[in-house]
Design an enzyme around this catalytic site. Structure first.
Site, PDB file in Angstrom:
ATOM      1  CG  ASP A 215       3.212  -0.426   8.503  1.00 17.75           C
ATOM      2  OD1 ASP A 215       3.056  -0.353   7.549  1.00 17.75           O
ATOM      3  OD2 ASP A 215       4.310  -0.449   9.129  1.00 17.75           O
ATOM      4  CD  GLU A 259     -14.665  -6.901  23.993  1.00 18.42           C
ATOM      5  OE1 GLU A 259     -14.916  -5.698  24.063  1.00 18.42           O
ATOM      6  OE2 GLU A 259     -13.703  -7.575  24.050  1.00 18.42           O
TER       7      GLU A 259
HETATM    8  C1  NOJ Z   1       4.984  -0.866   5.168  1.00 21.34           C
HETATM    9  C2  NOJ Z   1       4.534   0.680   4.693  1.00 21.34           C
HETATM   10  O1  NOJ Z   1       3.466   0.355   3.654  1.00 21.34           O
HETATM   11  C3  NOJ Z   1       5.635   1.533   4.215  1.00 21.34           C
HETATM   12  O2  NOJ Z   1       5.099   2.633   3.574  1.00 21.34           O
HETATM   13  C4  NOJ Z   1       6.375   2.038   5.614  1.00 21.34           C
HETATM   14  O3  NOJ Z   1       7.335   2.540   5.170  1.00 21.34           O
HETATM   15  C5  NOJ Z   1       6.962   0.536   6.276  1.00 21.34           C
HETATM   16  N1  NOJ Z   1       5.776  -0.483   6.508  1.00 21.34           N
HETATM   17  C6  NOJ Z   1       7.284   0.790   7.523  1.00 21.34           C
HETATM   18  O4  NOJ Z   1       6.155   1.292   8.540  1.00 21.34           O
END
Ligand code: NOJ
Length: 547
Positions: A215, A259
């Site tokens: 993310d 690894e």
């Molecule tokens: C990207 C994620 O896909 C989204 O759903 C989220 O709100 C933001 N990152 C923050 O984590």
């Protein structure tokens, strides 16, 4: 049309570099299937529906977060990275699910959220309690305020969800959050943070996962001194995005994944990054051979259904990835953007970005569906990996008429009720039957956490199964043929400007984005996204041929 043989192997014994050409299906757990009848999707529901994914013909599943979370941002606010939220089930159930997916030959990618955690994470609670200057606060970005009374935020950084990126705690200090206040950003300059995530990666690798979706992968490192954006040169980029220091983190992570791969070389463990913002060279830097394996192609996702722009995006994508020998990915949707059918049907579709949902702009869903079918075949014919967002294989549209008081996306509140947010692409899937909840909760009739349109009765997996004209049948057929493209390189074929025609190995893909029917190159038709017009490819149609 020739009958299509399903070629996929059933165990995880195919090529180690499976990820270079994989079809990866995104499960958004709260909306996939509900096993315990509470109206919210969960791990039990996913386990009961794995057969759908097997039959669909994908190679791997990416699960959006299922970790312990107060759900301020639907689980992207993680309170415990090593446990499962009770609304989704238990760690033991997830362990069983990983094994069951593997038995079906499906690889498992879990979401990791390293930029921020939840304000209910033990570390953040300890940080608030410990006070200014403490080692607990040093794991986040705490700063005193500015102004005579310290009641102005430490700098001018804004939250991506609207409003200031800084929130004050009772003793007067502020902490930075790129997203909601309930999502404090971690300080990656602190070795404790680095070590903690090494350990979290190992925790999930030890449980057999095949990879991680990262993310906000471009966000972790912040510029030294947290400078005001207004103090930077124009065009300098945001001081909390794509900072050079982020690459050291991914080199470290790659070594950990490697690894595990070395111990079991048939099962390469991989990363896919959510990287938004950098130019093509900057993007490619994340994909060097000692960093991430792949990243989502948002340029393709954001590109309107226009032949010249799509051709450019495809060329630029291939060129950027060729710099580092990484496979491109082709992404039409995810849980953050307007569903494909609605997007491609918009009568004014100039922009598709995250901040450009165009809620309420009229959409011709019939046109959008035709284009979504053509786009699905186009994306699956291109070289590299492809992503399928749950429900796109059913041709679901964006639910734009949700009651505002049912909206859960923090964007709705944070924007002062000006942005309706992302709930419309997160409505629970319809599986069977002719009225809501369409088998979402098995035999139960609990109302799902967001209401489904009654019109989805014709779009359930059950209704589409066996109907050769359905979106589901198209996806199944396309995913069954797709392995034949293999890793063959792509070469454009001569065509009219409105037609995207290319060859990969023995297969040819022709997409007509113009208004006039287009001639087909020589070959045998393998699959078409819609009926042909007297042997010609009609507008908004893709055809696959064998040369
Ligand atoms: C990207 C994620 O896909 C989204 O759903 C989220 O709100 C933001 N990152 C923050 O984590």
């Amino acid at each position: 049309m020739k009958a299509i043989q399903h070629k996929k192997e059933t165990a995880l014994t195919n090529s180690a570099a499976w990820w270079r050409t994989a079809a990866i299906y995104q499960v958004y757990p709260r909306s996939f299937a509900d096993g315990n009848g509470d109206g919210v999707g969960d791990v039990a529901g996913i386990r009961a529906r794995l057969g759908h994914l097997k039959t669909l013909g994908i190679d791997a599943i990416w699960f959006s977060p299922w970790y312990s979370s107060p759900m301020a941002d639907a689980g992207y606010d993680v309170a415990d990275y090593r446990d499962i939220d009770p609304i989704f089930g238990t760690l033991a159930e997830v362990e069983a699910l990983i094994g069951e997916a593997h038995d079906l030959g499906l690889r498992v990618i879990v979401d990791i959220v390293p930029n921020h955690c939840s304000d209910q994470h033990a570390w953040f609670r300890a940080a608030v309690a410990a006070g200014p200057g403490s080692p607990e606060r040093a794991r986040f970005h705490f700063r005193p305020g500015r102004g005579a009374n310290g009641d102005l935020p430490p700098n001018d950084w804004q939250s991506n969800f609207g409003g200031s990126g800084w929130t004050r705690v009772p003793d007067g200090e502020y902490y930075f959050h790129m997203f909601a206040p309930e999502q404090p950003d971690l300080n990656w300059a602190n070795p404790a943070v680095v070590e903690e995530f090494d350990d979290i990666l190992r925790f999930w690798l030890d449980r057999g996962v095949d990879g991680f979706r990262i993310d906000v992968a471009h966000g972790l490192v912040k510029a030294d001194g947290l400078p005001d954006i207004s103090s930077l040169e124009p065009g300098a980029g945001k001081p909390y995005e794509d900072q050079p220091g982020v690459h050291a983190i991914y080199r470290r992570w790659r070594a950990i994944a490697d690894e595990y791969t070395a111990a079991d070389p048939k099962r390469e463990r991989v990363f896919v990054g959510e990287i938004v913002g950098p130019d093509p060279e900057g993007f490619a830097r994340y994909l060097r051979s000692d960093e991430l394996h792949s990243a989502f192609n948002f340029d393709f996702l954001f590109c309107p259904w226009e032949p010249a722009r799509l051709r450019t995006v495809i060329d630029e994508t291939n060129a950027a990835h060729a710099l580092v020998g990484a496979p491109p990915t082709w992404v039409l949707a995810n849980h953050d953007v307007t569903r494909v059918v609605t997007r491609y049907g918009r009568l004014d579709y100039t922009g598709f970005g995250f901040d450009d949902r165009r809620h309420g702009v009229p959409s011709d869903l019939e046109l959008g569906t035709r284009r979504a079918r053509a786009a699905a075949l186009l994306s699956m014919a291109l070289p590299g990996g492809v992503y399928v967002y749950q429900g796109d294989e059913l041709g679901l549209w964006e639910v734009e008429d949700l009651d505002d008081d049912l909206r859960q996306d923090p964007i709705w509140e944070r924007s002062g009720h000006t942005e309706r947010g992302r709930d419309g692409c997160r409505v629970p899937l319809p599986w069977s039957g002719d009225q809501p909840p369409f088998g979402f909760s098995g035999q139960g009739d609990t109302e799902p956490w967001l209401p489904q349109p009654t019109g989805w009765k014709d779009y359930t997996a059950e209704a589409q199964d066996g109907d050769p004209a359905s979106m589901l049948s198209l996806y199944r057929a396309a995913l069954a043929v797709r392995p034949e493209f293999g890793d063959a390189p792509m070469a454009w074929l001569d065509s009219a400007p409105d037609v995207l025609a290319f060859r990969r190995g023995d297969l040819i893909s022709v997409s007509n984005l113009g208004t006039e029917p287009a001639a087909l190159p020589a070959g045998t038709i393998v699959l078409a996204s819609g009926p042909l017009d007297d042997g010609m490819v009609p507008s908004d149609t893709t055809v696959w041929l064998r040369a």
